[in-house]
Design a protein around this motif. Structure first.
Motif, mmCIF file in Angstrom:
data_model
loop_
_atom_site.group_PDB
_atom_site.id
_atom_site.type_symbol
_atom_site.label_atom_id
_atom_site.label_comp_id
_atom_site.label_asym_id
_atom_site.label_seq_id
_atom_site.Cartn_x
_atom_site.Cartn_y
_atom_site.Cartn_z
ATOM 1 N N HIS A 175 3.248 13.325 -2.884
ATOM 2 C CA HIS A 175 2.335 13.381 -4.025
ATOM 3 C C HIS A 175 1.758 14.794 -4.176
ATOM 4 C CE1 HIS A 175 -0.568 12.014 -6.971
ATOM 5 N NE2 HIS A 175 -1.553 12.522 -6.255
ATOM 6 N N ASN A 176 2.005 15.382 -5.357
ATOM 7 C CA ASN A 176 1.543 16.753 -5.639
ATOM 8 C C ASN A 176 1.976 17.737 -4.545
ATOM 9 O OD1 ASN A 176 0.325 15.984 -8.026
ATOM 10 N ND2 ASN A 176 -1.688 15.682 -7.093
ATOM 11 N N LYS A 177 3.097 17.424 -3.899
ATOM 12 C CA LYS A 177 3.656 18.253 -2.815
ATOM 13 C C LYS A 177 2.632 18.533 -1.716
ATOM 14 C CE LYS A 177 7.619 20.283 -5.107
ATOM 15 N NZ LYS A 177 8.451 21.487 -5.283
ATOM 16 N N GLN A 178 1.839 17.508 -1.404
ATOM 17 C CA GLN A 178 0.907 17.619 -0.278
ATOM 18 C C GLN A 178 1.682 17.378 1.017
ATOM 19 O OE1 GLN A 178 -3.276 15.939 -1.295
ATOM 20 N NE2 GLN A 178 -1.854 14.689 -2.497
ATOM 21 N N LEU A 179 2.320 18.426 1.487
ATOM 22 C CA LEU A 179 3.238 18.299 2.617
ATOM 23 C C LEU A 179 2.523 18.146 3.952
ATOM 24 C CD1 LEU A 179 5.888 20.959 1.551
ATOM 25 C CD2 LEU A 179 5.819 18.521 0.999
ATOM 26 N N GLU A 194 6.732 12.190 7.946
ATOM 27 C CA GLU A 194 6.061 13.488 7.982
ATOM 28 C C GLU A 194 7.064 14.572 7.600
ATOM 29 O OE1 GLU A 194 2.467 13.730 11.059
ATOM 30 O OE2 GLU A 194 4.379 13.296 12.037
ATOM 31 N N TYR A 195 6.604 15.537 6.821
ATOM 32 C CA TYR A 195 7.496 16.596 6.336
ATOM 33 C C TYR A 195 7.724 17.638 7.419
ATOM 34 C CZ TYR A 195 9.624 20.020 3.228
ATOM 35 O OH TYR A 195 10.491 20.903 2.630
ATOM 36 N N LYS A 233 0.212 15.980 4.474
ATOM 37 C CA LYS A 233 -0.133 14.565 4.616
ATOM 38 C C LYS A 233 1.147 13.730 4.656
ATOM 39 C CE LYS A 233 -3.259 12.968 1.836
ATOM 40 N NZ LYS A 233 -3.975 12.704 0.550
ATOM 41 N N PRO A 234 1.210 12.725 5.515
ATOM 42 C CA PRO A 234 2.428 11.907 5.587
ATOM 43 C C PRO A 234 2.521 10.920 4.423
ATOM 44 C CG PRO A 234 0.780 11.033 7.075
ATOM 45 C CD PRO A 234 0.199 12.305 6.508
ATOM 46 N N ILE A 235 3.728 10.491 4.152
ATOM 47 C CA ILE A 235 3.958 9.372 3.235
ATOM 48 C C ILE A 235 3.830 8.085 4.039
ATOM 49 C CG2 ILE A 235 5.699 8.146 1.862
ATOM 50 C CD1 ILE A 235 6.833 10.882 1.075
ATOM 51 N N GLU A 236 3.069 7.144 3.529
ATOM 52 C CA GLU A 236 2.945 5.841 4.169
ATOM 53 C C GLU A 236 3.148 4.740 3.129
ATOM 54 O OE1 GLU A 236 -0.323 5.032 6.809
ATOM 55 O OE2 GLU A 236 -0.686 7.183 7.100
ATOM 56 N N VAL A 279 0.875 -1.176 0.000
ATOM 57 C CA VAL A 279 0.000 0.000 0.000
ATOM 58 C C VAL A 279 0.911 1.224 0.000
ATOM 59 C CG1 VAL A 279 -1.767 1.305 1.230
ATOM 60 C CG2 VAL A 279 -1.828 -1.203 1.240
ATOM 61 N N ILE A 280 0.676 2.139 -0.944
ATOM 62 C CA ILE A 280 1.495 3.343 -1.070
ATOM 63 C C ILE A 280 0.570 4.555 -1.000
ATOM 64 C CG2 ILE A 280 3.149 4.605 -2.495
ATOM 65 C CD1 ILE A 280 3.814 1.946 -3.883
ATOM 66 N N LYS A 281 0.859 5.465 -0.066
ATOM 67 C CA LYS A 281 0.034 6.662 0.093
ATOM 68 C C LYS A 281 0.903 7.917 0.049
ATOM 69 C CE LYS A 281 -3.494 4.429 3.004
ATOM 70 N NZ LYS A 281 -4.166 4.443 4.332
ATOM 71 N N ASN A 282 0.490 8.851 -0.805
ATOM 72 C CA ASN A 282 1.089 10.191 -0.876
ATOM 73 C C ASN A 282 2.572 10.168 -1.237
ATOM 74 O OD1 ASN A 282 0.535 12.981 -0.735
ATOM 75 N ND2 ASN A 282 1.569 13.133 1.245
ATOM 76 N N PHE A 283 2.973 9.189 -2.059
ATOM 77 C CA PHE A 283 4.379 9.087 -2.464
ATOM 78 C C PHE A 283 4.507 9.287 -3.972
ATOM 79 C CE2 PHE A 283 8.032 6.485 -3.928
ATOM 80 C CZ PHE A 283 9.046 7.149 -3.259
#
Length: 559
Positions: A61-65, A110-111, A67-70, A7-11
């Motif tokens: 993803h789309n520089k949504q800083l 988290e950024y 939201k964390p990458i998971e 599962v890849i989120k926000n990457f």
């Protein structure tokens, strides 16, 4: 041990993707849809070398800083006798209970706007809702002591690879090496002595000493000595090629040869770690710089050699897939946003001995956007000709014509459907004699029913096997057949290729082929006479075929 899911989120390209995995996975798709990013998602979890670089704002993803990458990888470890399962269980220790049969490995990042980066935090365990944060030693996590990532990029640098790992590849541990090393040192000493005895150096000494004494005469002289030393015994060794029956050495200049040598080195390195760690091969576009024959040879190694147990490959080449079996096909594609889908593919037992025959066509088809499945080479030749006139860049637009050649449509379209690759079937209205009854089974109708999974067409046997009987059977069920066309993209011929052409082009075919019975002429020597026909077809003829009801499958795939 079996890879089960990621599962890849926000990457990077991926907003929220969940994919089934297997131990051998092939990622394919057009350029710039995220195949490399998929490998990087896995690298950030398993590869210490890439993970220590941390994550930047461009990795979100789309520089949504906000939201964390998971990234979460699920691995099945239910096989307690498997050595790799045992390695993983031993490393997890308290994070895994004996009752747990799966391991969840999670990367969370988290950024930080103050530091302008995101630090990856890894955790794992047997319960997805209760994971344990991994311990760190420097930049190494606990996972790095059990997994060894072998990442091979598309433009691997042979010499850098060789120099980086030469101390691990070449070891001098035998007793006789001590004598050789001593001889090397003596040789270096002799070399320095010979250099120092050169006349030019002696003359320079004679000039330099009096000049120095002008400034400070303290009863000394200047002596020039050579101090060549072996700084790193292997710092200057590189691989060369030696031909059989030829004592000369040749540089490894060709990119293809360099790549094969690099794979050989990676194989040796993986063997070094095989007992202690679990080797993961992440390979990016292995086909680069390799001739077709070498790609096929590489395919055989990748999919049959036991050392490539855990394999993740991105590719654009069907030749790399000629030997694939028991693999997970992962299609990455873009429809406004990046999507992906996967399906497990196993070579049917009936084709195990002829795997290349099946895989050759299938591996080309999965790179297409739309596939037209046809009976054989005659259909392929005619339809290719027609589309080349009506839609000259049909191949560039991702349209592929695949002749099944007796393999069976279902073997192909079941995989294409799973991968959500649009496909159209064009099949003949076949009849088959029923032994001892003097009747004929409606094989084409039964085939359509089987493909759609329900009985829409009648399967009652008929009394006659003729062109007129087939057309009558078709026309009496045309409404249902048209519905099957629209709902399932399955196009049954009224009769077959040649008779369907003859129905509306009889006079033109007779003129082109100089024969009063063009159907018989075309069927008598299918390949040869079809080539003759397509060479004589005009652009107008091709458009007539394209626009006729009998060949509506062409519009279906092209428009």
């Amino acid at each position: 041990m079996k890879f089960e899911k990621v599962v890849i989120k926000n990457f990077r390209n991926f907003d929220n993707v969940e994919l089934d995995l297997s131990n051998k996975n092939i990622f394919f798709g057009l350029n710039d849809v995220g195949k490399t990013n998929f490998l990087y998602a896995l690298r950030y979890v398993f590869d210490k070398d890439i993970r220590k670089q941390n994550l930047l704002d461009s990795d979100f993803h789309n520089k949504q800083l906000d939201k964390p990458i998971e990234i979460v990888v699920t691995i099945d470890i239910s096989d307690v006798a498997d050595s790799d399962c045992q390695k993983l269980r031993a490393q997890l220790k308290g994070a895994l209970l004996s009752k747990h049969n799966k391991v969840y490995i999670k990367l969370f990042a988290e950024y930080s706007k103050t530091e302008m980066l995101a630090l990856p935090i890894l955790s794992w365990g047997g319960d997805i809702n209760h994971l344990y944060e991994m311990k760190q030693r420097g930049y190494l996590y606990e996972i790095d002591y059990v997994f060894n990532v072998i990442y091979i990029d598309s433009y691997v640098d042979l010499y850098s690879l060789f120099k980086k790992n030469v101390s691990q590849l070449v070891r001098n541990e035998k007793d006789e090496d001590k004598d050789i090393l001593a001889k090397i040192q003596n040789t270096v000493d002799d070399l320095n002595g010979h250099i120092a005895s050169l006349s030019g150096i002696k003359e320079f000494e004679d000039k330099l000493t009096p000049e120095y004494q002008k400034f400070h005469d303290e009863g000394i002289s200047v002596s020039i000595k050579s101090e060549i030393a072996v700084k790193g015994l292997y710092s200057n060794i590189i691989p060369y090629i030696k031909q059989d029956n030829d004592d000369n050495l040749y540089p490894t200049a060709g990119e293809g040869r360099k790549k094969l040598l690099a794979y050989s080195i990676y194989d040796i390195l993986s063997d070094e770690n095989a007992e202690k760690k679990i080797n993961l091969f992440l390979i990016e576009e292995p086909e680069n710089h390799l001739h077709k024959s070498m790609q096929i040879a590489l395919s055989q190694i990748l999919f049959t050699d036991s050392k490539y147990t855990y394999l993740f490959v991105t590719t654009h080449s069907p030749f790399v897939l000629y030997e694939m079996d028991n693999v997970n096909l992962v299609r990455i594609y873009s429809e406004r946003k990046i999507n992906s889908i996967s399906t497990f593919y196993k070579v049917p037992d009936a084709y195990e001995k002829n795997r290349k025959m099946l895989n050759r066509c299938l591996s080309e088809a999965i790179f297409a956007n739309k596939v037209l499945l046809v009976e054989g080479p005659s259909e392929y030749m005619l339809f290719s000709k027609v589309l080349s006139v009506v839609h000259p860049f049909y191949e560039v637009d991702g349209i592929y014509i695949l002749p099944v050649d007796g393999v069976g449509f279902e073997t192909y379209f079941s995989i294409l459907d799973e991968l959500e690759i649009f496909n159209v079937v064009k099949t003949d209205n076949d009849l088959r004699a029923v032994t001892g009854k003097g009747t004929y089974s409606v094989l084409g109708f039964s085939r359509c029913n089987n493909y759609i999974g329900e009985k829409r067409l009648p399967t009652k046997q008929i009394q006659e096997n003729s062109v007129s009987a087939k057309r009558s059977l078709y026309n009496s069920n045309i409404n249902t057949l048209d519905k099957i066309r629209s709902d399932f993209h399955i196009f049954l011929s009224k009769v077959d290729l040649e008779n369907d052409l003859d129905e509306f082009l009889h006079d033109r075919l007779s003129a082109l082929l100089d024969n009063d019975n063009p159907v018989k002429y075309l069927q008598d020597a299918k390949h040869y006479h079809m080539v003759e026909l397509i060479e004589k077809l005009s652009d107008t003829d091709c458009r007539t075929i394209y626009n006729h009801y009998n060949f509506a499958c062409l519009k279906e795939v092209a428009e």
